[in-house]
Design a protein around this motif. Structure first.
Motif, PDB file in Angstrom:
ATOM      1  N   HIS A 106       0.388  14.989  17.856  1.00  0.00           N
ATOM      2  CA  HIS A 106      -0.985  15.495  17.874  1.00  0.00           C
ATOM      3  C   HIS A 106      -1.865  14.391  18.424  1.00  0.00           C
ATOM      4  N   ASN A 107      -3.125  14.697  18.672  1.00  0.00           N
ATOM      5  CA  ASN A 107      -3.996  13.721  19.306  1.00  0.00           C
ATOM      6  C   ASN A 107      -5.140  13.262  18.402  1.00  0.00           C
ATOM      7  N   GLU A 108      -5.100  13.633  17.127  1.00  0.00           N
ATOM      8  CA  GLU A 108      -6.163  13.267  16.198  1.00  0.00           C
ATOM      9  C   GLU A 108      -6.085  11.780  15.851  1.00  0.00           C
ATOM     10  N   PRO A 109      -7.143  11.019  16.065  1.00  0.00           N
ATOM     11  CA  PRO A 109      -7.122   9.612  15.653  1.00  0.00           C
ATOM     12  C   PRO A 109      -7.298   9.478  14.148  1.00  0.00           C
ATOM     13  N   VAL A 110      -6.881   8.352  13.623  1.00  0.00           N
ATOM     14  CA  VAL A 110      -7.099   8.026  12.214  1.00  0.00           C
ATOM     15  C   VAL A 110      -8.588   7.723  12.056  1.00  0.00           C
ATOM     16  N   SER A 111      -9.200   8.313  11.060  1.00  0.00           N
ATOM     17  CA  SER A 111     -10.620   8.052  10.826  1.00  0.00           C
ATOM     18  C   SER A 111     -10.810   6.671  10.202  1.00  0.00           C
ATOM     19  N   ASP A 112     -12.028   6.183  10.211  1.00  0.00           N
ATOM     20  CA  ASP A 112     -12.314   4.893   9.572  1.00  0.00           C
ATOM     21  C   ASP A 112     -11.956   4.946   8.092  1.00  0.00           C
ATOM     22  N   TRP A 113     -12.245   6.067   7.440  1.00  0.00           N
ATOM     23  CA  TRP A 113     -11.922   6.230   6.018  1.00  0.00           C
ATOM     24  C   TRP A 113     -10.412   6.167   5.807  1.00  0.00           C
ATOM     25  N   GLN A 114      -9.641   6.867   6.662  1.00  0.00           N
ATOM     26  CA  GLN A 114      -8.183   6.843   6.546  1.00  0.00           C
ATOM     27  C   GLN A 114      -7.639   5.441   6.799  1.00  0.00           C
ATOM     28  N   ARG A 115      -8.207   4.747   7.783  1.00  0.00           N
ATOM     29  CA  ARG A 115      -7.784   3.374   8.076  1.00  0.00           C
ATOM     30  C   ARG A 115      -8.011   2.490   6.843  1.00  0.00           C
ATOM     31  N   HIS A 116      -9.150   2.668   6.197  1.00  0.00           N
ATOM     32  CA  HIS A 116      -9.452   1.908   4.982  1.00  0.00           C
ATOM     33  C   HIS A 116      -8.451   2.253   3.875  1.00  0.00           C
ATOM     34  N   GLN A 117      -8.137   3.522   3.709  1.00  0.00           N
ATOM     35  CA  GLN A 117      -7.169   3.951   2.689  1.00  0.00           C
ATOM     36  C   GLN A 117      -5.790   3.369   2.978  1.00  0.00           C
ATOM     37  N   LEU A 118      -5.393   3.329   4.252  1.00  0.00           N
ATOM     38  CA  LEU A 118      -4.104   2.733   4.623  1.00  0.00           C
ATOM     39  C   LEU A 118      -4.076   1.250   4.268  1.00  0.00           C
ATOM     40  N   MET A 119      -5.163   0.546   4.572  1.00  0.00           N
ATOM     41  CA  MET A 119      -5.222  -0.886   4.243  1.00  0.00           C
ATOM     42  C   MET A 119      -5.138  -1.098   2.734  1.00  0.00           C
ATOM     43  N   ARG A 120      -5.823  -0.272   1.966  1.00  0.00           N
ATOM     44  CA  ARG A 120      -5.777  -0.385   0.506  1.00  0.00           C
ATOM     45  C   ARG A 120      -4.360  -0.141  -0.008  1.00  0.00           C
ATOM     46  N   ALA A 121      -3.724   0.918   0.503  1.00  0.00           N
ATOM     47  CA  ALA A 121      -2.374   1.274   0.048  1.00  0.00           C
ATOM     48  C   ALA A 121      -1.375   0.171   0.388  1.00  0.00           C
ATOM     49  N   LEU A 122      -1.471  -0.364   1.594  1.00  0.00           N
ATOM     50  CA  LEU A 122      -0.535  -1.411   2.008  1.00  0.00           C
ATOM     51  C   LEU A 122      -0.773  -2.709   1.255  1.00  0.00           C
ATOM     52  N   THR A 123      -2.025  -3.025   0.970  1.00  0.00           N
ATOM     53  CA  THR A 123      -2.331  -4.220   0.181  1.00  0.00           C
ATOM     54  C   THR A 123      -1.761  -4.072  -1.220  1.00  0.00           C
ATOM     55  N   ASP A 124      -1.957  -2.898  -1.813  1.00  0.00           N
ATOM     56  CA  ASP A 124      -1.426  -2.662  -3.156  1.00  0.00           C
ATOM     57  C   ASP A 124       0.098  -2.720  -3.158  1.00  0.00           C
ATOM     58  N   ARG A 125       0.732  -2.147  -2.127  1.00  0.00           N
ATOM     59  CA  ARG A 125       2.198  -2.180  -2.042  1.00  0.00           C
ATOM     60  C   ARG A 125       2.693  -3.622  -1.920  1.00  0.00           C
ATOM     61  N   PHE A 126       1.997  -4.440  -1.118  1.00  0.00           N
ATOM     62  CA  PHE A 126       2.380  -5.848  -0.971  1.00  0.00           C
ATOM     63  C   PHE A 126       2.342  -6.552  -2.323  1.00  0.00           C
ATOM     64  N   TRP A 127       1.219  -6.418  -3.039  1.00  0.00           N
ATOM     65  CA  TRP A 127       1.088  -7.117  -4.314  1.00  0.00           C
ATOM     66  C   TRP A 127       2.008  -6.537  -5.375  1.00  0.00           C
ATOM     67  N   LYS A 128       2.271  -5.254  -5.301  1.00  0.00           N
ATOM     68  CA  LYS A 128       3.207  -4.637  -6.241  1.00  0.00           C
ATOM     69  C   LYS A 128       4.597  -5.253  -6.077  1.00  0.00           C
ATOM     70  N   GLN A 129       5.015  -5.438  -4.829  1.00  0.00           N
ATOM     71  CA  GLN A 129       6.317  -6.055  -4.577  1.00  0.00           C
ATOM     72  C   GLN A 129       6.294  -7.537  -4.940  1.00  0.00           C
ATOM     73  N   ARG A 130       5.208  -8.196  -4.650  1.00  0.00           N
ATOM     74  CA  ARG A 130       5.102  -9.639  -4.913  1.00  0.00           C
ATOM     75  C   ARG A 130       5.037  -9.941  -6.404  1.00  0.00           C
ATOM     76  N   LEU A 131       4.257  -9.151  -7.146  1.00  0.00           N
ATOM     77  CA  LEU A 131       4.065  -9.398  -8.569  1.00  0.00           C
ATOM     78  C   LEU A 131       4.978  -8.560  -9.472  1.00  0.00           C
ATOM     79  N   GLY A 132       5.601  -7.547  -8.878  1.00  0.00           N
ATOM     80  CA  GLY A 132       6.447  -6.672  -9.675  1.00  0.00           C
ATOM     81  C   GLY A 132       5.673  -5.602 -10.414  1.00  0.00           C
TER      82      GLY A 132
END
Length: 142
Positions: free
Chosen positions: A108-134
């Motif tokens: 599809h050709n729909e770009p990720v919105s700024d809100w979605q980009r922010h949600q992705l960054m939040r999710a990935l940051t949380d996943r990183f710290w979850k793995q790092r801290l357990g």
């Protein structure tokens, strides 16, 4: 991140989301076809979505595998195929893309919105710290 656990994602400046699924064995690749993700990626009703969708659907989907593990004709129509070269100097393992064997179709050709980009960054940051801290930081939960 995309409604499931993605191995690797990237978002281009134009807001196009690329998902890369890493497979290290043929059995792993064959098992992937049974996951609900394939239906989500190919279902026509998901071709377009609003900017408020929490889990955006990737514009492009690739399998990244060791060279010659999978042939291009084995990959679903919507997916691309990248062969990854594994090299070592005896102490460290290096990864390098050797070839984009099959380009991914644009789903599809729909770009990720700024809100979605922010949600992705939040999710990935949380996943990183979850793995790092357990444990989860509690900032973002899937």
């Amino acid at each position: 991140v995309c409604g499931w656990e993605a191995d690797l994602i990237s978002v281009t400046k134009a807001g196009r989301l690329h998902e890369f699924e890493v497979k290290i064995s043929r059995a792993d690749f064959k098992a992937d076809a049974k996951k609900y993700r394939a239906g989500f990626l190919t279902e026509p009703s998901f071709k377009s979505f609003g900017a408020d969708m929490v889990h955006p659907r990737p514009n492009y989907f690739y399998y990244a595998v060791p060279k010659d593990l999978i042939q291009p004709d084995e990959v679903p129509e919507y997916a691309g195929l990248i062969y990854v070269n594994f090299e070592t100097d005896g102490h460290r393992l290096f990864y390098g893309i050797t070839a984009e064997v099959k380009p991914a179709a644009r789903m599809h050709n729909e770009p990720v919105s700024d809100w979605q980009r922010h949600q992705l960054m939040r999710a990935l940051t949380d996943r990183f710290w979850k793995q790092r801290l357990g444990k989860s930081t509690g900032y973002y939960e899937d």
